[in-house]
Enzyme design. Sequence first.
Site, mmCIF file in Angstrom:
data_model
loop_
_atom_site.group_PDB
_atom_site.id
_atom_site.type_symbol
_atom_site.label_atom_id
_atom_site.label_comp_id
_atom_site.label_asym_id
_atom_site.label_seq_id
_atom_site.Cartn_x
_atom_site.Cartn_y
_atom_site.Cartn_z
ATOM 1 N N ARG A 1 48.318 23.406 36.408
ATOM 2 C CA ARG A 1 47.941 22.718 37.649
ATOM 3 C C ARG A 1 46.426 22.616 37.810
ATOM 4 N NH1 ARG A 1 50.946 25.441 41.444
ATOM 5 N NH2 ARG A 1 52.623 23.937 41.236
ATOM 6 N N HIS B 1 52.794 29.481 28.894
ATOM 7 C CA HIS B 1 51.755 30.249 29.575
ATOM 8 C C HIS B 1 51.247 31.407 28.715
ATOM 9 C CE1 HIS B 1 50.233 32.816 33.039
ATOM 10 N NE2 HIS B 1 49.684 31.654 33.291
ATOM 11 N N ARG C 1 47.093 42.398 42.787
ATOM 12 C CA ARG C 1 45.931 41.792 43.426
ATOM 13 C C ARG C 1 46.305 40.816 44.524
ATOM 14 N NH1 ARG C 1 44.178 37.897 39.913
ATOM 15 N NH2 ARG C 1 44.910 36.288 41.328
#
Length: 729
Positions: free
Chosen positions: A423, A453, A582
């Site tokens: 993206r 990925h 995170r």
Amino acid sequence: MTEITESLRILPPLDAVEFSASPSPMASLPARYFNRELSWLAFNQRVLAEATNEHYPLLERLRFLSISGNNLDEFLMVRVAGFAGQVRRQIEEISIDGQTPSQTLAAIHDKVIELEAIQQAAWKDLKTLLAEAGVRVVGDDKLDAGRETWLVDYFVESILPVITPQAIDPAHPFPFVTNQGIGVLFSLTREADDAPVMEMVLIPAALPRFVRIPGDEAAWISIEDLICRHAEVIFPGFHVHGHGVFRILRDSDIELEEDAEDLVRYYRTAIQRRRRGMVIVLQLQGKFDPAAEELLRTQLGLDKALIMKTEGLIGFSGLAAICDEDRPELKFEPYSPRYPERILEHDGDCFAAIREKDIVIQHPYESFEVVIDFLRQAARDPDVIAIKQTLYRAGKQSAVISALIQAAEAGKSVTAVVELKARFDEEQNLLWASQLERAGVQVIYGFVDWKTHAKVSMVVRREAEGYRTYCHFGTGNYHPITARIYTDLSYFTADPAFGRDVGRLFNFITGYVEPKGAELLAISPISLRARLYACIEAEIANARAGKPAQIWAKLNSLTDPALIDRLYAASSAGVEIYLVVRGICCLRPGIEGLSENIEVKSIIGRFLEHCRIWAFANDSELPNRDARVFITSADGMSRNLDRRVEVMVPIRTKTVHDQILSQVMLANLLDTEQSWLLSPDGTYARTPRGDTPFNVHRYFMTNPSLSGRGASLASGRKVPKLSLRRGNI
């Protein structure tokens, strides 16, 4: 030869593991999960909080404000746009926390407005502090004569020829406003006949968001303020009554159609369509004229859009320009990553160093240049016959792409898996793919339904003993720029088992040949989820047998309900679980009978924590040399486990195992200066700094990590030994 930890040779056989049932009576209640979108907004609020962190230099605080703005823009353009689309189509799919799309969208809108108010307050304070430090951001402030003259000249010469004022009336159709576009509506009276006129000036994206006014004292002005300041120059013969600045965000997600026959052609057209997506946010600045506001509402076709009004700044991401001001004392002290000594000991020969023993590199503390050099050396080496590489995000100026092109032009067999579905990098990746193909690289676009990925390189080299495969596994992208600020791990190995598995992985991506019989790697969407489950179940079994049972994990996001339920089951069985997440975390820690043995923290600081690590105790308290340790490209999200090609890599070399577990992972757990603790109610609070504050980023900046030290460890300063006691996080 690579040193292998014996207990790590064999993982639990997946077909022999019995998975636990529901973790608790609460299993059917939505309350056991946090809302994914609100958890993300909580993460961005933690990022925004760093803009008020008095321990940071002023321009770094401004940078965090800019980052929070950019993050929020992307969230609105993708996630919020998706929910708005569901509401428009009357889709009533329930989220994991039991909310309908319309309920989630309403909650998001409320939180976004709250965050925007916090951003405005932070900007107001920072603007004052920066002015006191000699960095002014002016609006309609009076400047000295020299600067006033410069501004007029600059506007007339550099801005006026570029902008195009347009009357808004029946004779002039309403102009198209681009995504993230800023415009100004002017309320005017024509002096010749006193007729009221409304004019619009759209600000071209090519113009700078902020303009630096020359002078010893730094002075900046936003492009919209510069235009409003010179309205009389734009509209001679008109009386200016007022103006209003607006900004829009459009739906920027690309939905892949199942019947797409040509991915390249589809994405080229989809990128064009994205620029014309539905408006999902309209931001209005100042005392906006009601008639002008109504005009925008009508002409922009707002449906389920969020309208935000503010007296302050719009478009906080643009503040990044001011962060480049040349004031070193207002920034973090520069940091130069070190190059691995062990490779230098081999005169820069990456292959010789890797052949001697596996290496792990921790970015940004250790230079990403070693990854580039690995590929450059492969491109130049006459004994290298093949290179295969995955590319998810490579950046605009990629040395990785250059190395692959050089290798292909040298006659080597080069295969590049370019992910078109990354993206906001689709356009750049299409450009790289075209350049690679022209150089003779075999370019593969992967799967239609799944993103590739995984971050993997393999180099096949002809040596005296035969062909040897060298592998690189990364937790982050092959992106030289982000590698300076993202904390990631790069693992190099010449282990033949890894080489065979990586060959299977590339055959899977390029030829759909399912990688059956993988020896070491767990690959999603085939086996990664099952491997995680098996390791969690092994810890549950140890806990029930009265043995030490612990899980440590470091992730960017944790949202998959089934994986969360496995962790709940482990907690209920007595497994102690420490998580460093995170960003988004849908797991609710500290609930009696469900998750009382789970603690979750988030680290936000100078560097963006990005590496993904799993560690399982394996009969002894963590950290221990027999623990099962993995690095992975996958987060704990359904898309990573079920709809992406990812890899999870077991760490079997003792020195690498020690660095990742007893240094990287442990230091993250010990951090008190940059950490936030997640409470059972979903709120985050800063970790108490304690009597001896610990900063994980400072620790690794000042203490080189273990791997890659080579002989320097024998003579140089030792790495401080870390230890963990329960309650440290």
